[in-house]
Design a protein around this motif. Structure first.
Motif, mmCIF file in Angstrom:
data_model
loop_
_atom_site.group_PDB
_atom_site.id
_atom_site.type_symbol
_atom_site.label_atom_id
_atom_site.label_comp_id
_atom_site.label_asym_id
_atom_site.label_seq_id
_atom_site.Cartn_x
_atom_site.Cartn_y
_atom_site.Cartn_z
ATOM 1 N N TYR A 222 -64.184 -7.442 127.665
ATOM 2 C CA TYR A 222 -65.054 -6.984 126.591
ATOM 3 C C TYR A 222 -66.033 -5.960 127.161
ATOM 4 O O TYR A 222 -66.445 -6.050 128.323
ATOM 5 C CB TYR A 222 -65.854 -8.142 125.989
ATOM 6 C CG TYR A 222 -65.074 -9.038 125.061
ATOM 7 C CD1 TYR A 222 -65.221 -8.943 123.687
ATOM 8 C CD2 TYR A 222 -64.207 -10.003 125.578
ATOM 9 C CE1 TYR A 222 -64.517 -9.783 122.834
ATOM 10 C CE2 TYR A 222 -63.489 -10.840 124.733
ATOM 11 C CZ TYR A 222 -63.655 -10.726 123.353
ATOM 12 O OH TYR A 222 -62.964 -11.539 122.506
ATOM 13 N N ASP A 225 -70.938 -2.831 122.795
ATOM 14 C CA ASP A 225 -70.775 -1.820 121.760
ATOM 15 C C ASP A 225 -71.940 -0.833 121.816
ATOM 16 O O ASP A 225 -72.855 -0.949 122.630
ATOM 17 C CB ASP A 225 -70.666 -2.465 120.376
ATOM 18 C CG ASP A 225 -71.880 -3.319 120.046
ATOM 19 O OD1 ASP A 225 -72.928 -3.128 120.690
ATOM 20 O OD2 ASP A 225 -71.775 -4.178 119.144
ATOM 21 N N GLY A 230 -73.698 -6.441 120.618
ATOM 22 C CA GLY A 230 -72.428 -7.145 120.571
ATOM 23 C C GLY A 230 -71.473 -6.666 121.637
ATOM 24 O O GLY A 230 -71.700 -5.659 122.313
ATOM 25 N N LEU A 231 -70.384 -7.414 121.784
ATOM 26 C CA LEU A 231 -69.323 -7.075 122.726
ATOM 27 C C LEU A 231 -68.040 -6.865 121.937
ATOM 28 O O LEU A 231 -67.680 -7.683 121.083
ATOM 29 C CB LEU A 231 -69.118 -8.199 123.742
ATOM 30 C CG LEU A 231 -70.316 -8.539 124.648
ATOM 31 C CD1 LEU A 231 -70.008 -9.793 125.462
ATOM 32 C CD2 LEU A 231 -70.641 -7.371 125.558
ATOM 33 N N ARG A 232 -67.353 -5.768 122.208
ATOM 34 C CA ARG A 232 -66.105 -5.485 121.503
ATOM 35 C C ARG A 232 -64.927 -5.705 122.451
ATOM 36 O O ARG A 232 -64.991 -5.385 123.644
ATOM 37 C CB ARG A 232 -66.089 -4.058 120.954
ATOM 38 C CG ARG A 232 -66.220 -2.973 121.994
ATOM 39 C CD ARG A 232 -66.360 -1.610 121.339
ATOM 40 N NE ARG A 232 -66.539 -0.561 122.329
ATOM 41 C CZ ARG A 232 -65.550 0.146 122.866
ATOM 42 N NH1 ARG A 232 -64.290 -0.112 122.494
ATOM 43 N NH2 ARG A 232 -65.786 1.096 123.747
ATOM 44 N N LEU A 233 -63.866 -6.256 121.894
ATOM 45 C CA LEU A 233 -62.678 -6.575 122.678
ATOM 46 C C LEU A 233 -61.924 -5.301 123.034
ATOM 47 O O LEU A 233 -61.614 -4.494 122.155
ATOM 48 C CB LEU A 233 -61.778 -7.521 121.883
ATOM 49 C CG LEU A 233 -60.455 -7.910 122.548
ATOM 50 C CD1 LEU A 233 -60.709 -8.697 123.823
ATOM 51 C CD2 LEU A 233 -59.599 -8.706 121.573
ATOM 52 N N TYR A 247 -62.211 -13.102 117.379
ATOM 53 C CA TYR A 247 -63.088 -12.747 118.483
ATOM 54 C C TYR A 247 -62.951 -11.275 118.897
ATOM 55 O O TYR A 247 -63.208 -10.924 120.047
ATOM 56 C CB TYR A 247 -62.791 -13.638 119.694
ATOM 57 C CG TYR A 247 -63.183 -15.081 119.475
ATOM 58 C CD1 TYR A 247 -64.487 -15.504 119.703
ATOM 59 C CD2 TYR A 247 -62.249 -16.011 119.018
ATOM 60 C CE1 TYR A 247 -64.851 -16.826 119.490
ATOM 61 C CE2 TYR A 247 -62.605 -17.330 118.798
ATOM 62 C CZ TYR A 247 -63.908 -17.741 119.029
ATOM 63 O OH TYR A 247 -64.275 -19.044 118.812
ATOM 64 N N ALA A 248 -62.584 -10.443 117.951
ATOM 65 C CA ALA A 248 -62.502 -9.008 118.261
ATOM 66 C C ALA A 248 -63.879 -8.441 118.565
ATOM 67 O O ALA A 248 -64.018 -7.469 119.312
ATOM 68 C CB ALA A 248 -61.856 -8.240 117.100
ATOM 69 N N HIS A 249 -64.896 -9.030 117.992
ATOM 70 C CA HIS A 249 -66.269 -8.605 118.256
ATOM 71 C C HIS A 249 -67.131 -9.852 118.277
ATOM 72 O O HIS A 249 -67.113 -10.651 117.342
ATOM 73 C CB HIS A 249 -66.745 -7.634 117.175
ATOM 74 C CG HIS A 249 -68.113 -7.065 117.447
ATOM 75 N ND1 HIS A 249 -69.276 -7.705 117.108
ATOM 76 C CD2 HIS A 249 -68.482 -5.907 118.053
ATOM 77 C CE1 HIS A 249 -70.309 -6.980 117.479
ATOM 78 N NE2 HIS A 249 -69.859 -5.877 118.056
#
Length: 870
Positions: A222, A225, A230-233, A247-249
């Motif tokens: 990840y 962003d 947030g964390l993006r996959l 859990y894509a983001h």
């Protein structure tokens, strides 16, 4: 004897018992080597002490060695004063009487003193001190046994060291093998990452190697962003699609191992998650103190996560972070390059559009070209709407539409007009797949530009800036076109005004000239001085009107030269004749030596005579009466050079660079009584340049005179060898023997004074005349009178002179009549129109009576084709 035998038996038994004890001790020592194998030094130190206490029946024992791994210190009993015992044992090494040592408390037998013995282990720095209460302690056997045990302990210690060294060596070899394996793997990862240029490629390399190396069954990477919340996959392997969608983001504050590792910037390792078994390892991606994201792995079985394994995962994360940072920089560089290329394309577009808009006054064609620049480079379709000013002065809205597929141009027009209809206020804006900007200039909206694309979200603020700038430039071009049209209309109105001014000024001049001639004919002696003054002022006023109209034609580029091969000598004579009255009036001496040979140029004799006459008049005006003016002409190379020098007022240095500009007169010591508009020298320069020549001036300052130099290209010599042929009209027309009384002249002019005086003058010369004041009257008089020559004013009421001429040409009974236009309109367009109407000659008022008489004799003597001549 029996007692002796019994005593011997007892001694033999004791000896046998002692021997068995010694043998047992020796066997016990032999077993020590196997018993001590694999033990730590502290362990076999305690074991050695216990063996000594049990075998030698000791009350005290101290083992103190200085090994490579550190000191070994063991004591029995534990609370014994070790330093005192060690000091007392110094004397126990000698074979003499053993020293005594006082116990801190009595032993179990109540004894308080013990005898000491000591031994030094073989090859080991240190000592073993033992003690017992027995009086025969230590026996030789006990001394020997003590030394054997000490030596055995030393050998065991050395063997233990060797064993531990071998074990450490084996462990180090294993560790080095593992390190080499890890390094090799990390090198392979590094090699793969060196070819990874995007975040997805980095994740593919890290996950593929990491999963295999650690035996993980799933993994993910990840990145933070753009918002930082947030964390993006980026990439995941081994997880179900449903999990990936959920859990894509993930938020940074989520209670997930990945989010916690990102927040805390440290590795999170565990074997359970929220009460259920789950083996995982998550580490942050750190570069220069910045956390870019997190890397996570899941394992099928619980594991302890040894330091080496944790270090390997951290190393993978470090390489992944560096690769991601490099990919970020590459992406930033790629975007910057694309943005730079896009900006350059936009700049090139604006440059091309500006060049096109600035070079064309056909705005519709220019904007169509601009629209074709935009499509398909920046849009799939374009609509440009503009408001143009018509000839009548009203505004007209025009719409241009372009589509990358020509058949869809109508659809583009509908889309553009639909967007413009909802455009509440004229400002730039971006919609889902289009961008709009006004075409404006000087605070006025003159139209709009609409660009559209099939791709949603194609346009960004930079595209909006491009269209805004294009709208501004199009607005300036459209405004300039409007201003140009207005300037042309103003120029046309100026031309009309000048033509009208010339006409209105020449109309009163014409009867004045005729009246002066009649006065001279009737009574030449009366009022001679007054008539001379009036004639001079009339001529001056006529020159002013001619200069004004000439400069108007020159500035508009409407002067047409009637070129021919002419000798400048004839032109100089004609110019001297034209300037003669002013030269005579101011009593100047004119010196004009003839050239050494013919100077043939290709030019208009009338215009070149006008040039030289203007220079002579200029010299005459700005030279005090009685001055000297010199005119020379000579050939220099391929040029004919004419110099006009005077000893007059001269020219100030600051005026010299502007002397040929229009209306320049200030700064000179001149006699303003001569008047003038400051146009003569401007006309000179323009006419000389039309002939391919140059004119220059030199003056040493005020009061030092001046010299004007005209340079004209010489004409190429003729093949027949003849030179110097003068094609200019002769200065004098031979007299005609024709009787004027046989010529009938019709004069038509709405100026009663002018036509009556001219009729009276021509009648006094013997011509048969008739006059009319308008077009219909002239047509009726011509039908009844049948004149040979008709002198017609152009600006007639009811029926103008052009229509009257056309009607006269259509009359069969008037075949062969000569038509002469006598008018105050002297523009080139007026001459062309006169030719089209059928006039033979076009004369501009005022006409000198003598000139008119010569023209009449010429018309009567020679048939004249229908060609307009000045």
């Amino acid at each position: 004897m029996e007692r002796t035998h019994s005593r011997l038996s007892e001694l033999a038994e004791k000896g046998a018992l002692a021997l068995r004890r010694q043998v047992n001790d020796l066997f016990a020592l032999f077993e020590l080597s196997s018993a001590w194998q694999g033990r730590e030094p502290a362990e076999f130190a305690r074991s050695t002490l216990e063996l000594l206490v049990s075998r030698l029946r000791l009350d005290v024992a101290l083992l103190k060695l200085q090994g490579t791994e550190g000191p070994l210190d063991c004591c029995f009993p534990p609370d014994l004063d070790r330093e005192a015992l060690l000091a007392a044992g110094e004397g126990a090494m000698s074979p003499g009487s053993p020293p005594a040592f006082v116990l801190p408390r009595p032993n179990i037998l109540g004894r308080t003193t013990v005898r000491l013995a000591a031994a030094t282990p073989l090859g080991e720095p240190g000592r073993i001190v033992v003690g017992s209460w027995r009086e025969n302690f230590p026996t030789p056997h006990e001394r020997h046994l003590l030394q054997l045990i000490a030596n055995q302990a030393a050998l065991a210690l050395q063997s233990s060291r060797e064993a531990r060294a071998r074990q450490r060596l084996a462990e180090e070899r294993g560790r080095l093998q593992r390190v080499n394996s890890v390094l090799s793997m990390l090198h392979s990862v590094s090699d793969g990452l060196s070819r990874a240029h995007t975040f997805t490629q980095v994740a593919d390399v890290i996950l593929s190697w990491g999963l295999d190396a650690m035996g993980a069954h799933a993994g993910s990477m990840y990145l933070a962003d753009g918002t930082g919340g947030g964390l993006r996959l980026i990439r995941a392997v081994g997880y179900p699609e449903s999990v990936l969608r959920d859990y894509a983001h993930i938020p940074v504050e989520a209670e997930l191992p990945l989010a916690k590792a990102f927040r805390q910037q440290r590795g999170i390792f565990g074997n359970d998650y929220r009460g259920r078994p789950l083996c995982y390892a998550t580490v942050p991606l750190l570069v220069d103190g910045r956390c870019l994201g997190a890397l996570g792995f899941n394992f099928p079985e619980p594991r302890p996560f040894e330091n080496d394994e944790r270090a390997f995962i951290q190393a993978l994360a470090h390489q992944a972070a560096q690769a991601c940072d490099r990919a970020r920089l590459l992406e930033a560089e790629r975007r910057a390059r694309l943005m730079a290329e896009a900006r350059q394309q936009r700049a090139d577009l604006l440059s091309e559009a500006s060049a096109m808009l600035g070079s064309s006054l056909d705005l519709e064609a220019a904007l169509t070209w601009v629209a074709n620049l935009l499509v398909p480079r920046f849009a799939d379709w374009a609509v440009i709407q503009m408001v143009e000013r018509t000839v009548s002065g009203t505004d007209e809205t025009k719409t241009l539409s372009i589509h990358r597929e020509r058949v869809k141009a109508g659809l583009a027009r509908e889309l553009g007009l639909s967007l413009l209809s909802t455009w509440s206020e004229p400002r730039s804006c971006i919609t889902n797949n289009s961008v709009l900007a006004p075409i404006a200039a000087r605070g006025r909206v003159l139209g709009a530009i609409v660009l559209g694309a099939e791709e949603v979200g194609r346009y960004d603020p930079e595209a909006l800036e491009l269209i805004e700038e294009l709208g501004l430039r199009a607005g300036v071009a459209l405004d300039n076109a409007r201003l140009y049209q207005e300037a042309r209309q103003a120029d046309r109105r100026k031309d009309e005004f000048l033509a009208m001014l010339g006409h209105e000024l020449r109309n009163p001049l014409s009867p004045m000239v005729t009246a002066l001639q009649l006065m001279r004919l009737k009574d030449g002696a009366s009022f001679e001085r007054e008539r001379t003054i009036i004639e001079r002022q009339v001529e001056h006023l006529t020159r002013l009107v001619d200069d004004l109209l000439d400069v108007s034609r020159i500035t508009r580029g409407k002067v047409q030269l009637k070129r021919g091969r002419i000798d400048l000598t004839a032109v100089l004579l004609k110019a001297a004749e034209m300037a003669g009255p002013l030269l005579e009036q101011r009593a100047h001496f004119l010196e004009m030596p003839p050239p050494a040979g013919p100077l043939v140029v290709d030019g208009d004799p009338a215009r070149l005579a006008q040039v030289l006459a203007n220079l002579l008049n200029n010299a005459a005006k700005y030279t005090d009466p009685g001055g000297r003016i010199t005119v020379t002409a000579e050939g220099e190379g391929e040029q004919a050079v004419v110099r006009v020098r005077d000893n007059g007022a001269g020219i100030a240095p600051n005026i010299l660079p502007r002397i040929f500009d229009m209306f320049v007169q200030e700064g000179r010591s001149i006699d303003r009584s001569q008047g003038g508009l400051g146009l003569g020298l401007a006309i000179v320069r323009s006419l000389v340049e039309l002939h391919g020549g140059t004119v220059s001036v030199h003056s040493e300052g005020l009061g030092r005179g001046s010299e004007f130099v005209v340079r004209l290209p010489l004409a190429a010599p003729r093949h027949d060898g003849t030179e110097g042929e003068d094609r200019s009209p002769p200065s004098e027309v031979p007299s005609v023997q024709e009787d004027p009384g046989s010529l009938r002249l019709l004069l038509v002019d709405d100026n009663r004074d002018s036509v009556e005086l001219l009729t009276e003058f021509l009648g006094s010369k013997g011509y048969v005349t008739r006059m009319a004041l308008d077009g219909p009257g002239g047509l009726e008089a011509a039908s009844a009178f049948r004149p040979h020559i008709a002198l017609l004013d152009v600006g007639l009421p009811v029926m103008d002179g052009y229509e009257l001429a056309s009607r006269l040409r259509q009359e069969p009974s008037l075949k062969g009549i000569k038509l002469v236009a006598i008018t105050g309109y002297g523009q080139d367009s007026d001459r062309h129109r006169a030719h089209a109407a059928g006039f033979d000659l076009h004369l501009v008022k005022p006409i000198q009576p003598g000139q008119l008489l010569r023209i009449l004799r010429e018309l009567a003597q020679t048939p004249v084709e229908a060609e307009v001549r000045d």
